[in-house]
Every structure is written in structure tokens, then in C-alpha cells.
Scaffold this motif. Sequence first.
Motif, mmCIF file in Angstrom:
data_model
loop_
_atom_site.group_PDB
_atom_site.id
_atom_site.type_symbol
_atom_site.label_atom_id
_atom_site.label_comp_id
_atom_site.label_asym_id
_atom_site.label_seq_id
_atom_site.Cartn_x
_atom_site.Cartn_y
_atom_site.Cartn_z
ATOM 1 N N VAL A 24 0.774 -1.092 -0.240
ATOM 2 C CA VAL A 24 -0.050 -0.093 0.094
ATOM 3 C C VAL A 24 0.919 1.267 -0.023
ATOM 4 O O VAL A 24 0.304 2.426 -0.286
ATOM 5 N N GLU A 25 2.071 1.112 0.302
ATOM 6 C CA GLU A 25 2.922 2.325 0.149
ATOM 7 C C GLU A 25 4.463 1.736 0.040
ATOM 8 O O GLU A 25 4.832 0.923 0.280
ATOM 9 N N ARG A 26 5.242 2.591 -0.758
ATOM 10 C CA ARG A 26 6.442 2.437 -1.245
ATOM 11 C C ARG A 26 7.282 3.979 -0.948
ATOM 12 O O ARG A 26 6.598 4.756 -1.355
ATOM 13 N N HIS A 27 8.349 4.047 -0.199
ATOM 14 C CA HIS A 27 9.218 5.129 -0.057
ATOM 15 C C HIS A 27 10.400 4.978 -0.159
ATOM 16 O O HIS A 27 10.955 3.668 -0.093
ATOM 17 N N ALA A 28 11.402 5.522 -0.835
ATOM 18 C CA ALA A 28 12.833 5.725 -0.943
ATOM 19 C C ALA A 28 13.361 7.145 -0.840
ATOM 20 O O ALA A 28 12.900 7.958 -1.256
ATOM 21 N N TRP A 29 14.487 7.172 0.046
ATOM 22 C CA TRP A 29 15.154 8.320 0.536
ATOM 23 C C TRP A 29 16.848 8.109 0.466
ATOM 24 O O TRP A 29 17.192 7.134 0.766
ATOM 25 N N GLU A 30 17.330 9.097 0.415
ATOM 26 C CA GLU A 30 18.748 9.317 0.820
ATOM 27 C C GLU A 30 19.108 10.543 1.741
ATOM 28 O O GLU A 30 18.213 11.498 1.413
ATOM 29 N N GLY A 31 20.134 10.384 2.488
ATOM 30 C CA GLY A 31 20.401 11.617 3.387
ATOM 31 C C GLY A 31 21.542 11.223 4.219
ATOM 32 O O GLY A 31 22.502 10.403 3.779
ATOM 33 N N VAL A 69 13.015 -4.024 8.988
ATOM 34 C CA VAL A 69 11.652 -4.921 9.367
ATOM 35 C C VAL A 69 10.919 -4.056 10.441
ATOM 36 O O VAL A 69 11.555 -3.883 11.302
ATOM 37 N N GLY A 70 9.829 -3.840 10.315
ATOM 38 C CA GLY A 70 9.053 -3.234 11.536
ATOM 39 C C GLY A 70 7.538 -3.211 11.278
ATOM 40 O O GLY A 70 6.915 -4.003 10.333
ATOM 41 N N SER A 71 6.947 -2.143 11.795
ATOM 42 C CA SER A 71 5.538 -1.941 11.710
ATOM 43 C C SER A 71 5.163 -0.577 11.431
ATOM 44 O O SER A 71 5.841 0.353 11.806
ATOM 45 N N TYR A 72 4.027 -0.249 10.900
ATOM 46 C CA TYR A 72 3.477 0.993 10.738
ATOM 47 C C TYR A 72 2.205 1.166 11.465
ATOM 48 O O TYR A 72 1.465 0.205 11.537
ATOM 49 N N TYR A 73 2.161 2.245 12.284
ATOM 50 C CA TYR A 73 1.056 2.338 13.357
ATOM 51 C C TYR A 73 0.044 3.572 12.986
ATOM 52 O O TYR A 73 0.696 4.533 12.305
ATOM 53 N N GLU A 74 -1.095 3.226 13.271
ATOM 54 C CA GLU A 74 -2.155 4.321 13.193
ATOM 55 C C GLU A 74 -1.454 5.616 13.740
ATOM 56 O O GLU A 74 -0.959 5.654 14.882
ATOM 57 N N GLY A 75 -1.570 6.755 13.113
ATOM 58 C CA GLY A 75 -0.967 8.111 13.666
ATOM 59 C C GLY A 75 0.361 8.463 12.861
ATOM 60 O O GLY A 75 1.047 9.323 12.856
ATOM 61 N N GLY A 76 0.610 7.466 11.942
ATOM 62 C CA GLY A 76 1.738 7.695 11.117
ATOM 63 C C GLY A 76 3.182 7.276 11.539
ATOM 64 O O GLY A 76 4.094 7.801 10.732
ATOM 65 N N MET A 77 3.506 6.578 12.602
ATOM 66 C CA MET A 77 4.700 6.384 13.041
ATOM 67 C C MET A 77 5.118 4.984 12.354
ATOM 68 O O MET A 77 4.335 3.884 12.632
ATOM 69 N N GLU A 96 8.209 9.485 11.581
ATOM 70 C CA GLU A 96 6.902 9.567 10.800
ATOM 71 C C GLU A 96 7.274 10.514 9.462
ATOM 72 O O GLU A 96 8.483 11.244 9.261
ATOM 73 N N VAL A 97 6.651 10.266 8.488
ATOM 74 C CA VAL A 97 6.905 10.905 6.927
ATOM 75 C C VAL A 97 5.959 12.271 6.987
ATOM 76 O O VAL A 97 4.608 12.272 7.107
ATOM 77 N N LYS A 98 6.717 13.462 6.918
ATOM 78 C CA LYS A 98 6.089 14.541 6.848
ATOM 79 C C LYS A 98 6.441 15.196 5.456
ATOM 80 O O LYS A 98 7.773 15.316 5.160
ATOM 81 N N ASN A 99 5.451 15.611 4.651
ATOM 82 C CA ASN A 99 5.765 16.141 3.269
ATOM 83 C C ASN A 99 6.726 14.976 2.628
ATOM 84 O O ASN A 99 7.520 15.489 1.911
ATOM 85 N N GLY A 100 6.368 13.873 2.799
ATOM 86 C CA GLY A 100 6.946 12.907 1.924
ATOM 87 C C GLY A 100 8.281 12.485 2.380
ATOM 88 O O GLY A 100 9.082 11.565 1.629
ATOM 89 N N LEU A 101 8.626 13.013 3.609
ATOM 90 C CA LEU A 101 10.101 12.837 4.121
ATOM 91 C C LEU A 101 10.250 12.348 5.620
ATOM 92 O O LEU A 101 9.324 12.707 6.024
#
Length: 251
Positions: A24-31, A69-77, A96-101
Motif C-alpha cells: 500500500v506504500e513505497r518510499h525511498a530516500w537518501e540523506g 523490518v518493522g511496523s506502521y502504526y495508526e497516527g503515522g509512526m 513519521e513521514v512529513k511532506n514525503g520525508l
Amino acid sequence: MKRLLFTLMTVFCAVTAMQAQEIVERHAWEGTLNGKIAIRLAIEVNDDGIVAGSILYPKAKNAAPILVVGSYYEGGMFYLSEYLADGRITGHMGFEVKNGLPVGNWTNPKTEQSLPFKSMRKIAFPKGFGGKLTPEDPGNIGHEYGYMAYSAPYNDYMGGHFSFKAAGKNKVHFEACNAPRNIAEGKSEPGRPAVLDGNHFIYHDMNECGYAFEAFFYPQFMVARDVSEFETYNCFGMGVTLSGVYVKTKK
């Protein structure tokens, strides 16, 4: 007509199974971590709230993606841990993901030092970082799964394991132990193995004390979750259960 009906039913069942494991979601970042340690992080989330992917430290010696590996919780964490092939945990992340980051921290399990994500930016999903949440075929369930987490009070690694033995088609007997603080242990009853529905099973009344858990299987790991009432956690004492992520260590 019968052949058409059978084909449609087969397709429907296949689609239903896929929907139950949908990404349901895919994210990729670097920093960086604290502006000093370069990272690349990519994760996927399925509709069971399970999160998995990889983290890479590109400037490390012999750099290679590490399973997260982990979990996503309601509230966005998001809460994730890094797992080596032997199940040893080398880092924890909460964000948490804010503005996509991602906004949060990476924590060293030994020193408990937390380093914030900094200068993060979106990137294309890297090849080889995904696919961790592909449902495992019941015939490929491993024999051993485990993890090791550093415990400061004991100045050593504590952990848990699951062992499985085939008990017929889509059926397995198991023995389990989890000891992050106190010990939770038990096994399936003779004549009452766990019955797999795809890559998932629920086992009720473990140790005949009312405790129940469910297990999800993927190519590199399994996830155990409590499904009974909190009162049943006293089955093991001190609220310890079998819940957690266990890495496949023996096929």
C-alpha cells in the motif's frame, strides 16, 4: 462452462490472496544520520501494517543493503530495526513521514545514542531494495527463525527463536522461545499443528492457557503477533509474549 467457472474461481482466489498481501506504500530516500553518516533507505508497507525494505550505508567498508523490518502504526509512526543474516539487530529507527520525508531518529542498540535523519530527499526506489514482503510459499517455510537484541542490563544479546517441522501439507509443528526480558516459551500440541492459509496461520490456546498468536511468513523473515486478550500474556509471566520479527536462519 465448468472449466470457465473453475478458471474464474482460480483467478478470484489468486486476486483475493494478492489483495490480502497488497503493498500500500513505497518510499525511498537518501540523506544522512546527524549530517555525518550517509544512508539510503527504501521501504514497502503492506495492508497488514508490516514494513520491510533495506538500508545502505554507501561509505561503509564492503557496503551492502541491510534488511529492515518493522511496523506502521495508526497516527503515522514507523518503527523499524536492522537485521543481519544471523538475526542480530544493529539499529532501530522511529520516524513519521512529513511532506514525503522521514522525520525521526536512528538509535544504536548498544550505546542508545540517537542520531536524527538530516538532509533527506526522495529518490527512485533502488533495485534490489524491495520485494521483502513477497508472501512465502507454504512449502518454503524455514526450519529456524530467530533474532538477537542487545540488552544493556545483561550486557549481552537476548533474543528468541521459532523452530518448525512439517506436519503434512500446509501444516507445521513449532517450538518457540522469546526472551527479551523474561522468557516466553511453548510449542504446538501433538496432533494439533498450525495450519497455514497461504503465508499465514493463527494458533489458539497455546500451552492451554488461552494465549493466541498469528504468524506471517516472507522469504527472509517471519512476523509473530499476539491476537488474544492482554490477560493471556500472563501465560508466560511479566507480560512477555512471542510477538516480534524473526529472521530465517535455516532453510
